[in-house]
Design a protein around this motif. Sequence first.
Motif, PDB file in Angstrom:
ATOM      1  N   CYS A  74       0.846  -1.189   0.000  1.00 13.30           N
ATOM      2  CA  CYS A  74       0.000   0.000   0.000  1.00 13.30           C
ATOM      3  C   CYS A  74       0.884   1.241   0.000  1.00 13.30           C
ATOM      4  O   CYS A  74       1.878   1.283   0.711  1.00 13.30           O
ATOM      5  CB  CYS A  74      -0.882  -0.038   1.248  1.00 13.30           C
ATOM      6  SG  CYS A  74      -2.217   1.152   1.256  1.00 13.30           S
ATOM      7  N   ASP A  75       0.500   2.239  -0.804  1.00 10.54           N
ATOM      8  CA  ASP A  75       1.289   3.473  -0.803  1.00 10.54           C
ATOM      9  C   ASP A  75       0.775   4.438   0.257  1.00 10.54           C
ATOM     10  O   ASP A  75      -0.293   4.241   0.846  1.00 10.54           O
ATOM     11  CB  ASP A  75       1.334   4.119  -2.188  1.00 10.54           C
ATOM     12  CG  ASP A  75      -0.028   4.593  -2.672  1.00 10.54           C
ATOM     13  OD1 ASP A  75      -0.932   4.818  -1.848  1.00 10.54           O
ATOM     14  OD2 ASP A  75      -0.169   4.754  -3.900  1.00 10.54           O
ATOM     15  N   SER A  76       1.536   5.473   0.505  1.00  8.35           N
ATOM     16  CA  SER A  76       1.203   6.395   1.586  1.00  8.35           C
ATOM     17  C   SER A  76      -0.109   7.133   1.339  1.00  8.35           C
ATOM     18  O   SER A  76      -0.834   7.433   2.290  1.00  8.35           O
ATOM     19  CB  SER A  76       2.349   7.373   1.835  1.00  8.35           C
ATOM     20  OG  SER A  76       2.663   8.077   0.656  1.00  8.35           O
ATOM     21  N   ALA A  77      -0.451   7.415   0.087  1.00  9.01           N
ATOM     22  CA  ALA A  77      -1.718   8.099  -0.202  1.00  9.01           C
ATOM     23  C   ALA A  77      -2.899   7.226   0.211  1.00  9.01           C
ATOM     24  O   ALA A  77      -3.863   7.704   0.816  1.00  9.01           O
ATOM     25  CB  ALA A  77      -1.802   8.460  -1.678  1.00  9.01           C
ATOM     26  N   LYS A  90       5.787   9.216  -1.409  1.00  9.82           N
ATOM     27  CA  LYS A  90       5.021   8.305  -2.251  1.00  9.82           C
ATOM     28  C   LYS A  90       5.548   6.882  -2.201  1.00  9.82           C
ATOM     29  O   LYS A  90       5.425   6.128  -3.150  1.00  9.82           O
ATOM     30  CB  LYS A  90       5.009   8.817  -3.686  1.00  9.82           C
ATOM     31  CG  LYS A  90       4.311  10.143  -3.787  1.00  9.82           C
ATOM     32  CD  LYS A  90       4.069  10.538  -5.210  1.00  9.82           C
ATOM     33  CE  LYS A  90       3.361  11.869  -5.220  1.00  9.82           C
ATOM     34  NZ  LYS A  90       2.377  11.989  -6.248  1.00  9.82           N
ATOM     35  N   LYS A  91       6.122   6.523  -1.097  1.00  6.16           N
ATOM     36  CA  LYS A  91       6.690   5.196  -0.922  1.00  6.16           C
ATOM     37  C   LYS A  91       5.597   4.134  -0.810  1.00  6.16           C
ATOM     38  O   LYS A  91       4.514   4.405  -0.306  1.00  6.16           O
ATOM     39  CB  LYS A  91       7.542   5.197   0.355  1.00  6.16           C
ATOM     40  CG  LYS A  91       8.223   3.890   0.625  1.00  6.16           C
ATOM     41  CD  LYS A  91       9.113   3.998   1.851  1.00  6.16           C
ATOM     42  CE  LYS A  91       9.750   2.655   2.125  1.00  6.16           C
ATOM     43  NZ  LYS A  91      10.588   2.664   3.299  1.00  6.16           N
ATOM     44  N   GLU A  92       5.907   2.935  -1.280  1.00  5.72           N
ATOM     45  CA  GLU A  92       4.992   1.803  -1.099  1.00  5.72           C
ATOM     46  C   GLU A  92       5.503   0.952   0.062  1.00  5.72           C
ATOM     47  O   GLU A  92       6.693   0.669   0.153  1.00  5.72           O
ATOM     48  CB  GLU A  92       4.935   0.959  -2.376  1.00  5.72           C
ATOM     49  CG  GLU A  92       3.938  -0.176  -2.255  1.00  5.72           C
ATOM     50  CD  GLU A  92       3.744  -0.914  -3.554  1.00  5.72           C
ATOM     51  OE1 GLU A  92       2.879  -0.498  -4.335  1.00  5.72           O
ATOM     52  OE2 GLU A  92       4.480  -1.886  -3.796  1.00  5.72           O
ATOM     53  N   PHE A  93       4.584   0.583   0.937  1.00  9.00           N
ATOM     54  CA  PHE A  93       4.912  -0.208   2.110  1.00  9.00           C
ATOM     55  C   PHE A  93       4.388  -1.623   1.943  1.00  9.00           C
ATOM     56  O   PHE A  93       3.289  -1.833   1.440  1.00  9.00           O
ATOM     57  CB  PHE A  93       4.300   0.441   3.358  1.00  9.00           C
ATOM     58  CG  PHE A  93       4.840   1.818   3.611  1.00  9.00           C
ATOM     59  CD1 PHE A  93       5.997   1.991   4.343  1.00  9.00           C
ATOM     60  CD2 PHE A  93       4.215   2.932   3.077  1.00  9.00           C
ATOM     61  CE1 PHE A  93       6.521   3.262   4.555  1.00  9.00           C
ATOM     62  CE2 PHE A  93       4.730   4.207   3.289  1.00  9.00           C
ATOM     63  CZ  PHE A  93       5.880   4.365   4.019  1.00  9.00           C
ATOM     64  N   GLN A  94       5.192  -2.593   2.376  1.00  9.20           N
ATOM     65  CA  GLN A  94       4.836  -3.999   2.226  1.00  9.20           C
ATOM     66  C   GLN A  94       4.030  -4.553   3.396  1.00  9.20           C
ATOM     67  O   GLN A  94       3.360  -5.568   3.259  1.00  9.20           O
ATOM     68  CB  GLN A  94       6.102  -4.847   2.037  1.00  9.20           C
ATOM     69  CG  GLN A  94       6.898  -4.462   0.805  1.00  9.20           C
ATOM     70  CD  GLN A  94       6.095  -4.585  -0.473  1.00  9.20           C
ATOM     71  OE1 GLN A  94       5.438  -5.592  -0.709  1.00  9.20           O
ATOM     72  NE2 GLN A  94       6.116  -3.556  -1.301  1.00  9.20           N
ATOM     73  N   ASN A  95       4.126  -3.889   4.560  1.00  7.62           N
ATOM     74  CA  ASN A  95       3.432  -4.387   5.750  1.00  7.62           C
ATOM     75  C   ASN A  95       3.365  -3.286   6.808  1.00  7.62           C
ATOM     76  O   ASN A  95       4.022  -2.259   6.676  1.00  7.62           O
ATOM     77  CB  ASN A  95       4.146  -5.630   6.297  1.00  7.62           C
ATOM     78  CG  ASN A  95       5.610  -5.370   6.576  1.00  7.62           C
ATOM     79  OD1 ASN A  95       5.963  -4.442   7.294  1.00  7.62           O
ATOM     80  ND2 ASN A  95       6.479  -6.192   5.986  1.00  7.62           N
ATOM     81  N   PRO A  96       2.562  -3.492   7.857  1.00  4.06           N
ATOM     82  CA  PRO A  96       2.433  -2.477   8.902  1.00  4.06           C
ATOM     83  C   PRO A  96       3.747  -2.145   9.608  1.00  4.06           C
ATOM     84  O   PRO A  96       3.950  -1.002  10.029  1.00  4.06           O
ATOM     85  CB  PRO A  96       1.434  -3.091   9.882  1.00  4.06           C
ATOM     86  CG  PRO A  96       0.668  -4.083   9.090  1.00  4.06           C
ATOM     87  CD  PRO A  96       1.638  -4.607   8.064  1.00  4.06           C
ATOM     88  N   ALA A  97       4.631  -3.107   9.721  1.00  8.78           N
ATOM     89  CA  ALA A  97       5.913  -2.854  10.387  1.00  8.78           C
ATOM     90  C   ALA A  97       6.730  -1.803   9.633  1.00  8.78           C
ATOM     91  O   ALA A  97       7.376  -0.956  10.255  1.00  8.78           O
ATOM     92  CB  ALA A  97       6.707  -4.147  10.525  1.00  8.78           C
ATOM     93  N   GLU A  98       6.702  -1.849   8.314  1.00  5.16           N
ATOM     94  CA  GLU A  98       7.423  -0.845   7.520  1.00  5.16           C
ATOM     95  C   GLU A  98       6.833   0.546   7.740  1.00  5.16           C
ATOM     96  O   GLU A  98       7.568   1.528   7.804  1.00  5.16           O
ATOM     97  CB  GLU A  98       7.382  -1.189   6.029  1.00  5.16           C
ATOM     98  CG  GLU A  98       8.281  -2.325   5.646  1.00  5.16           C
ATOM     99  CD  GLU A  98       8.332  -2.546   4.135  1.00  5.16           C
ATOM    100  OE1 GLU A  98       7.718  -1.768   3.363  1.00  5.16           O
ATOM    101  OE2 GLU A  98       8.997  -3.508   3.725  1.00  5.16           O
ATOM    102  N   VAL A  99       5.520   0.628   7.863  1.00  6.58           N
ATOM    103  CA  VAL A  99       4.872   1.918   8.113  1.00  6.58           C
ATOM    104  C   VAL A  99       5.295   2.452   9.475  1.00  6.58           C
ATOM    105  O   VAL A  99       5.688   3.607   9.620  1.00  6.58           O
ATOM    106  CB  VAL A  99       3.343   1.816   8.036  1.00  6.58           C
ATOM    107  CG1 VAL A  99       2.699   3.168   8.316  1.00  6.58           C
ATOM    108  CG2 VAL A  99       2.897   1.283   6.674  1.00  6.58           C
TER     109      VAL A  99
END
Length: 64
Positions: free
Chosen positions: A20-23, A47-56
């Motif tokens: 999921c991306d930040s937007a 505008k980074k894409e995150f692979q999981n909640p931990a990355e966020v």
Amino acid sequence: MAGVSPTDLQKALSGAEYPCDSARLRKVAEDNHAPKEVTERIAHLGKKEFQNPAEVSKAVFRGE
């Protein structure tokens, strides 16, 4: 980040589908009625894409 806890972030992003991306994460947080501090911090992730909640969490709380 003062005023925002990991629990706040977790609640705000409840239901997000990854990757999921930040937007999209900001939209999920807004839909979950997250505090303004949370949505603003997500908006500043770029505008980074995150692979999981931990990355966020890592990006929000460590500024990465």
